[in-house]
Scaffold this active site. Structure first.
Site, PDB file in Angstrom:
ATOM      1  N   HIS A 355       1.022  19.514  36.335  1.00 57.53           N
ATOM      2  CA  HIS A 355       0.867  18.617  35.180  1.00 57.53           C
ATOM      3  C   HIS A 355      -0.149  17.506  35.433  1.00 57.53           C
ATOM      4  CE1 HIS A 355       1.786  16.876  31.418  1.00 57.53           C
ATOM      5  NE2 HIS A 355       3.083  17.103  31.379  1.00 57.53           N
ATOM      6  N   ASN A 439       7.874  21.524   2.083  1.00 59.70           N
ATOM      7  CA  ASN A 439       8.235  21.607   0.670  1.00 59.70           C
ATOM      8  C   ASN A 439       9.175  20.474   0.276  1.00 59.70           C
ATOM      9  OD1 ASN A 439      10.447  22.993  -1.418  1.00 59.70           O
ATOM     10  ND2 ASN A 439       8.307  23.444  -1.910  1.00 59.70           N
ATOM     11  N   LYS A 440       9.997  20.043   1.231  1.00 56.78           N
ATOM     12  CA  LYS A 440      10.924  18.929   1.004  1.00 56.78           C
ATOM     13  C   LYS A 440      10.266  17.578   1.307  1.00 56.78           C
ATOM     14  CE  LYS A 440      14.463  21.589   0.028  1.00 56.78           C
ATOM     15  NZ  LYS A 440      15.037  21.617  -1.346  1.00 56.78           N
ATOM     16  N   PRO A 444       7.539  18.064   9.756  1.00 57.94           N
ATOM     17  CA  PRO A 444       8.330  18.991  10.580  1.00 57.94           C
ATOM     18  C   PRO A 444       8.626  18.500  11.993  1.00 57.94           C
ATOM     19  CG  PRO A 444       6.108  19.839  10.164  1.00 57.94           C
ATOM     20  CD  PRO A 444       6.288  18.663   9.266  1.00 57.94           C
ATOM     21  N   TYR A 467      12.194  10.059  24.794  1.00 55.16           N
ATOM     22  CA  TYR A 467      10.727  10.025  24.969  1.00 55.16           C
ATOM     23  C   TYR A 467      10.137  11.193  24.196  1.00 55.16           C
ATOM     24  CZ  TYR A 467       6.279  10.969  27.518  1.00 55.16           C
ATOM     25  OH  TYR A 467       4.973  11.219  27.858  1.00 55.16           O
ATOM     26  N   THR A 480      -1.633  10.366  27.025  1.00 50.69           N
ATOM     27  CA  THR A 480      -0.403  10.277  26.230  1.00 50.69           C
ATOM     28  C   THR A 480       0.114   8.842  26.131  1.00 50.69           C
ATOM     29  OG1 THR A 480       1.007  10.657  28.166  1.00 50.69           O
ATOM     30  CG2 THR A 480       0.308  12.605  26.899  1.00 50.69           C
TER      31      THR A 480
END
Length: 640
Positions: A355, A439-440, A444, A467, A480
């Site tokens: 990472h 749609n609502k 997401p 986090y 980040t």
């Protein structure tokens, strides 16, 4: 990105690097205000609660169960006083010094973040820091099938090498939000990059060069049954083809399956960092040739791993394959390598990546590119079957003695012991996906974050400090920032969902307030207005100046709210493509929770430690799926 990927463009991959804005330093007042607000979110914890209970805070108080504050009023008031004292005193002085630092650096955080988050970490990084995930080929043309490992491996390897060539020619399209280019520096670290262990701090070696910059290594390393092999992927100026790669892989596979296993030097990379550094020094001192072999692995484009196992996987259940990729055989993956491309006996693939050099979105990009190419070509090679007379792979034979072999055995033992404690639950939720939430009018990503908050609340009876990764690639070498998803608004909504006296309309209002707050936080953090990295900078300035650690950072509520890497929920959106991944929890009593979003489904991967009696990855995932349904029903019902 999906439409542009791999198309030649006049823009060069790295052409905007010099014109990107510098990473800003946020306002001290704003950062401390946001920090204090985040502390208020975690003010309650239920002591002695049955982990199987599904009752919330309000239910418990009604039943006469004693609810003890996570921080009583006195403790919270003390934290408020500490923050005010910090702001008017040492904090302002540290902030001014940070502003001075930022004047001389285009990214004041970059070096610090690399060291503190990755290179100074001494625990074994292969298990605790690396991220991993499966390739999505099994969902279409490459379902699990024995006897396909080598042929499929030659094809997927070839597409990866094509991406490497695109990157060298700077033809990977620049990532943009609208017309705004994002930082592309992390793509330089994808190939020919390796972490090297140090006694107190590791370092990163990067050998990649674009064509305009000069020569770049063109060999790969293959690990199989404890042995290591190397071969060039360019022959007579041209990239080797899948039939030629198949010849090389078949040679290695047959040799390893007809001869004794090798010593498994790669397992040393799974060790505690200082022990690995000392073992590496000893290995080099034993014979200078060992250093040349190590450098061959370090500089390789990637490491291609051949596993003997055949992990189960379906488009609905990723649990076994993700576990195999994250915690598989330590003798056939180089834990410090930026890219381990892993193949299994049943023709399923994945990656395991250090990472430190880059974040997961870089791997998502190449993984999607390769998967699209395999899909477009129906999983087959449609070119020439001709195989040129290319040199056979060369084995990298290390000089070892009893001490080295003992070090390897010790490394394998500690790795397998720790790895066996990891629980992975990874499933697809297929009732609906992005299409319905949009749609609502619900974002997401925020939808999943709030569902997770409700699931954690129901499972544990209290809020969980969380986090979520926000990207800061609008800025030069940006990586980040932390979004603290456990907001006051999210907790109020969770409480309302557990309180039968609250009507549907009020629950919906509280949920929409939580959505609005989370969306704003994500926007602020991506714009460089988060506070966690800012506070880290202030702490590190104090350390560099030889000053005492300010009380803000020793206050118990700092770590209880997640500060200093103590979030019980470590989460990230992997993206909107068919690529999934996972890492281990940030703390022993926490979870790693990673997900990707598609039009018709959400795919979630959750990790937890089996030795922690409080956590259960399976239950958290299933409760999150229940929360998905509850949230949609809430939107439907509240409109009646």
């Amino acid at each position: 990105m999906e439409n542009q990927l791999a198309k030649s463009t006049e823009e060069r991959t790295f052409q905007y690097q010099d014109s990107l804005p510098s990473l800003p330093v946020p306002s001290l007042e704003e950062s401390l205000k946001k920090y204090l607000e985040s502390v208020t979110r975690t003010c309650y914890q239920i002591r002695g609660l049955d982990p199987d209970a599904k009752r919330g805070f309000l239910d418990l108080t009604r039943e006469g169960i004693q609810v003890k504050p996570f921080a009583n009023q006195e403790e919270y008031k003390k934290t408020e006083e500490i923050v005010q004292k910090f702001q008017s005193g040492i904090g302002e002085k540290l902030h001014q010094k940070l502003l001075e630092r930022a004047k001389g650096k285009r990214n004041w955080l970059e070096e610090w973040w690399l060291n503190v988050a990755y290179l100074d970490v001494r625990i074994p990084s292969q298990l605790n820091v690396n991220f991993a995930g499966p390739a999505a080929h099994f969902e279409h043309y490459w379902p699990p099938k024995e006897g396909t490992q080598l042929e499929r491996g030659s094809i997927t390897l070839w597409h990866n090498l094509n991406y490497w060539q695109l990157l060298r020619k700077e033809k990977v399209p620049v990532h943009k939000v609208g017309n705004t280019p994002l930082d592309m520096n992390q793509f330089r670290m994808l190939f020919s990059t390796c972490k090297v262990p140090g006694i107190t701090r590791d370092s990163i070696m990067n050998y990649f060069r674009t064509e305009s910059e000069g020569r770049s290594p063109n060999h790969i390393v293959v690990l199989c049954r404890g042995r290591a092999f190397v071969f060039d992927v360019i022959h007579e100026g041209c990239l080797v083809t899948p039939p030629e790669l198949l010849r090389q892989l078949t040679y290695i596979h047959k040799k390893c399956h007809s001869e004794p296993d090798g010593p498994g030097i790669a397992a040393l990379t799974s060790e505690e960092r200082t022990r690995w550094a000392k073992a590496r020094e000893y290995l080099i001192g034993l014979n200078p040739e060992n250093l040349a072999l190590l450098e061959k692995i370090q500089s390789s484009l990637l490491v291609y791993s051949m596993e003997d196992s055949s992990p189960h996987v379906t488009p609905e259940d990723y649990s076994e394959i993700i576990a195999a990729i994250l915690i598989g055989d330590p003798t056939v993956r180089w834990g410090d390598k930026s890219y381990n491309l892993i193949s299994f006996s049943n023709g399923v693939f994945g990656c395991n990546c250090d990472h430190a050099p880059f974040d997961a979105m870089i791997m998502v990009n190449i993984s999607y590119y390769v998967d699209e190419k395999i899909f477009q070509n129906e999983g087959r090679w449609k070119g020439s079957e001709k195989v040129r007379d290319i040199p056979l792979p060369e084995e990298l034979i290390f000089i070892v003695d009893e001490k080295v072999l003992n070090d390897i055995n010790q490394a394998k033992a500690q790795y397998l012991r720790e790895a066996s404690d990891l629980q992975i639950a990874a499933y697809a939720f297929t009732s609906f996906g992005k299409k319905l939430t949009k749609n609502k009018m619900l974002h997401p990503d925020t939808f999943i974050q709030l569902a997770l908050q409700l699931a954690y609340y129901r499972l544990h009876g209290h809020p969980g400090c969380c986090y979520e990764t926000a990207m800061t690639r609008y800025f030069y070498h940006g990586r980040t920032e932390t979004v603290r998803s456990c907001t006051v608004e999210a907790v109020r909504w969770c409480q309302s969902m557990q309180d039968p006296s609250v009507n549907l309309r009020e629950r919906q209002q509280k949920m929409l307030q939580a959505f609005a707050k989370h969306n704003k936080m994500m926007k602020d953090c991506s714009a460089g207005k988060g506070f966690d990295r800012h506070l880290l900078g202030l702490l590190l300035i104090a350390k560099e100046e030889g000053l005492p650690v300010p009380e803000l950072f020793t206050d118990p509520l700092f770590s209880k709210s997640g500060g200093g890497g103590n979030f019980v929920l470590s989460t990230s959106l992997v993206g909107y493509l068919r690529v999934q991944g996972v890492v281990v929890p940030m703390v022993h009593n926490g979870y790693g929770f990673f997900y990707h979003i598609r039009d018709d489904r959400f795919v979630v991967a959750c990790s937890a430690w089996k030795s922690c009696p409080e956590t259960d990855a399976e239950k958290l995932v299933q409760l999150t799926f229940c929360a998905f349904h509850d949230m949609i029903q809430l939107m439907n019902s509240a409109h009646l």
